[in-house]
Motif scaffolding. Sequence first.
Motif, PDB file in Angstrom:
ATOM      1  N   MET A  93       0.874  -1.046  -0.025  1.00 57.05           N
ATOM      2  CA  MET A  93       0.028   0.124   0.085  1.00 57.05           C
ATOM      3  C   MET A  93       0.913   1.098  -0.068  1.00 57.05           C
ATOM      4  SD  MET A  93      -3.273  -0.578   0.007  1.00 57.05           S
ATOM      5  CE  MET A  93      -3.850  -2.157  -0.379  1.00 57.05           C
ATOM      6  N   GLU A  94       0.969   1.706  -1.089  1.00 59.67           N
ATOM      7  CA  GLU A  94       2.046   2.844  -1.217  1.00 59.67           C
ATOM      8  C   GLU A  94       1.817   3.711  -2.425  1.00 59.67           C
ATOM      9  OE1 GLU A  94       5.480   0.559  -2.069  1.00 59.67           O
ATOM     10  OE2 GLU A  94       5.060   0.417  -4.236  1.00 59.67           O
ATOM     11  N   GLN A  95       2.263   4.704  -2.275  1.00 62.20           N
ATOM     12  CA  GLN A  95       2.105   5.948  -3.401  1.00 62.20           C
ATOM     13  C   GLN A  95       2.521   5.500  -4.657  1.00 62.20           C
ATOM     14  OE1 GLN A  95       4.118   7.772  -5.373  1.00 62.20           O
ATOM     15  NE2 GLN A  95       6.004   6.979  -5.001  1.00 62.20           N
ATOM     16  N   HIS A  96       1.518   5.905  -5.639  1.00 64.33           N
ATOM     17  CA  HIS A  96       1.909   5.438  -6.965  1.00 64.33           C
ATOM     18  C   HIS A  96       1.636   6.633  -7.980  1.00 64.33           C
ATOM     19  CE1 HIS A  96       2.319   1.101  -6.192  1.00 64.33           C
ATOM     20  NE2 HIS A  96       2.523   0.936  -7.329  1.00 64.33           N
ATOM     21  N   GLY A  97       2.236   7.694  -7.615  1.00 69.04           N
ATOM     22  CA  GLY A  97       2.337   8.918  -8.561  1.00 69.04           C
ATOM     23  C   GLY A  97       0.973   9.762  -8.302  1.00 69.04           C
ATOM     24  N   ALA A 118      -3.248   1.246  -3.642  1.00 71.66           N
ATOM     25  CA  ALA A 118      -3.536  -0.446  -3.722  1.00 71.66           C
ATOM     26  C   ALA A 118      -3.164  -0.930  -5.162  1.00 71.66           C
ATOM     27  CB  ALA A 118      -5.047  -0.619  -3.522  1.00 71.66           C
ATOM     28  N   THR A 119      -2.187  -0.159  -5.971  1.00 74.17           N
ATOM     29  CA  THR A 119      -2.108  -0.408  -7.203  1.00 74.17           C
ATOM     30  C   THR A 119      -1.059  -2.068  -7.282  1.00 74.17           C
ATOM     31  OG1 THR A 119      -1.683   1.612  -8.134  1.00 74.17           O
ATOM     32  CG2 THR A 119      -0.387  -0.267  -9.321  1.00 74.17           C
ATOM     33  N   ASP A 120      -0.128  -2.507  -6.507  1.00 74.58           N
ATOM     34  CA  ASP A 120       0.623  -3.485  -6.554  1.00 74.58           C
ATOM     35  C   ASP A 120      -0.607  -4.514  -5.838  1.00 74.58           C
ATOM     36  OD1 ASP A 120       2.695  -1.945  -7.224  1.00 74.58           O
ATOM     37  OD2 ASP A 120       3.788  -2.294  -5.459  1.00 74.58           O
ATOM     38  N   THR A 121      -1.231  -4.355  -4.985  1.00 70.09           N
ATOM     39  CA  THR A 121      -2.393  -5.595  -4.528  1.00 70.09           C
ATOM     40  C   THR A 121      -3.206  -5.785  -5.529  1.00 70.09           C
ATOM     41  OG1 THR A 121      -1.816  -4.534  -2.256  1.00 70.09           O
ATOM     42  CG2 THR A 121      -3.779  -5.758  -2.354  1.00 70.09           C
ATOM     43  N   PHE A 129      10.001   1.540 -13.421  1.00 72.09           N
ATOM     44  CA  PHE A 129      10.181   0.707 -11.760  1.00 72.09           C
ATOM     45  C   PHE A 129       8.669   0.794 -11.300  1.00 72.09           C
ATOM     46  CE2 PHE A 129      15.001   0.950 -10.746  1.00 72.09           C
ATOM     47  CZ  PHE A 129      15.284   0.386 -11.817  1.00 72.09           C
ATOM     48  N   HIS A 130       8.264   1.972 -11.538  1.00 72.85           N
ATOM     49  CA  HIS A 130       6.959   2.217 -10.489  1.00 72.85           C
ATOM     50  C   HIS A 130       5.973   3.122 -11.091  1.00 72.85           C
ATOM     51  CE1 HIS A 130       5.363   2.404  -6.352  1.00 72.85           C
ATOM     52  NE2 HIS A 130       5.439   3.638  -6.605  1.00 72.85           N
ATOM     53  N   ALA A 131       4.799   2.603 -11.134  1.00 71.21           N
ATOM     54  CA  ALA A 131       3.687   3.607 -11.530  1.00 71.21           C
ATOM     55  C   ALA A 131       3.917   3.850 -13.161  1.00 71.21           C
ATOM     56  CB  ALA A 131       3.468   4.836 -10.875  1.00 71.21           C
ATOM     57  N   VAL A 160       3.564  -0.425 -17.699  1.00 72.60           N
ATOM     58  CA  VAL A 160       2.985  -1.587 -17.320  1.00 72.60           C
ATOM     59  C   VAL A 160       2.098  -1.436 -16.170  1.00 72.60           C
ATOM     60  CG1 VAL A 160       3.508  -3.975 -16.673  1.00 72.60           C
ATOM     61  CG2 VAL A 160       4.976  -2.907 -18.318  1.00 72.60           C
ATOM     62  N   GLU A 161       2.078  -0.837 -15.076  1.00 74.87           N
ATOM     63  CA  GLU A 161       1.448  -0.785 -14.091  1.00 74.87           C
ATOM     64  C   GLU A 161      -0.168  -0.115 -14.517  1.00 74.87           C
ATOM     65  OE1 GLU A 161       3.723  -1.500 -10.074  1.00 74.87           O
ATOM     66  OE2 GLU A 161       3.263   0.656 -10.500  1.00 74.87           O
ATOM     67  N   THR A 162       0.409   0.981 -15.324  1.00 72.69           N
ATOM     68  CA  THR A 162      -0.999   1.995 -15.518  1.00 72.69           C
ATOM     69  C   THR A 162      -1.663   1.180 -16.547  1.00 72.69           C
ATOM     70  OG1 THR A 162       0.441   3.874 -15.210  1.00 72.69           O
ATOM     71  CG2 THR A 162      -1.237   4.207 -16.749  1.00 72.69           C
TER      72      THR A 162
END
Length: 264
Positions: A36-40, A46-49, A167-169, A172-174
């Motif tokens: 549970m962490e900032q994603h921009g 909750a993005t990773d979850t 790496f982050h946000a 791919v994650e988007t």
Amino acid sequence: MKTWIADARNFAYLTWKQVDALPRETTLLVLPTAAMEQHGHHLPLATDTLINNLLLGKALDLVPAALPVYALPPVCYGKSNEHIGFPGTLSVSAQTFLAVVRDIGASIAAAGFKKLVLFNTHGGNTSLVDVMARDLRAELGLRTFSLFGSAGAEFEGLSAQERAFGFHAGEVETAYLLHATPELVHTGEYTANYIARVDEPEVLKPEGGSANFSWLAADIAPSGVLGDPRPASAANGERWAQAAAARIAQALLAMYNFVPRHGA
Ligand SMILES: [Zn+2]
């Protein structure tokens, strides 16, 4: 929290009598670990979850229904101190994370089960998952496995720069969330930052090299994004999620059938 895991694969929906009826030697239990962490500015905490649940749910749909493979409730809090300083990041220490996973493993071993998969979709947990997979094997006799992110799936069409340093946000994650939860993506608030460039190789890498520097998101990315979400599309998110699910399902089947090699 939204879920893509079918009710029939959800360990938490069983009664203890139903759990007691499962075959102890072969049942494969999958423990999701995420964050549970900032994603921009544009993605939810909750993005990773959510991604973990999406990929695992799609993968379990590909596993033959007769096989006893279950998703355990996720460890939603991870070691996220690389994202401290951003409101909303909820981090646990390495010691807490290790203790929680150890205690869940001990509960599983106490019930007589033998096979546990740690399925992790948050980079900050990766080295801890490696530690725990070995410790649970050595200390509790569990047959443990680790599984990471998209399980080596190809992200067709992803640039070399994003592949190396998204790496982050990033894209791919988007893309995954544009496919799965488009209502949670703030498409008007994309920002881009890169921690390094593939066309400007340095001696020290942010991670994965033989000589690395430890990074905090706040050091290099005021918005919290490490990557470039702008090219992300729901269509790619769906294709990539399906490809990842196929790889994860293949890995789960291999874990289900795994017999260690014994030398003469
Ligand atoms: Zn993430």
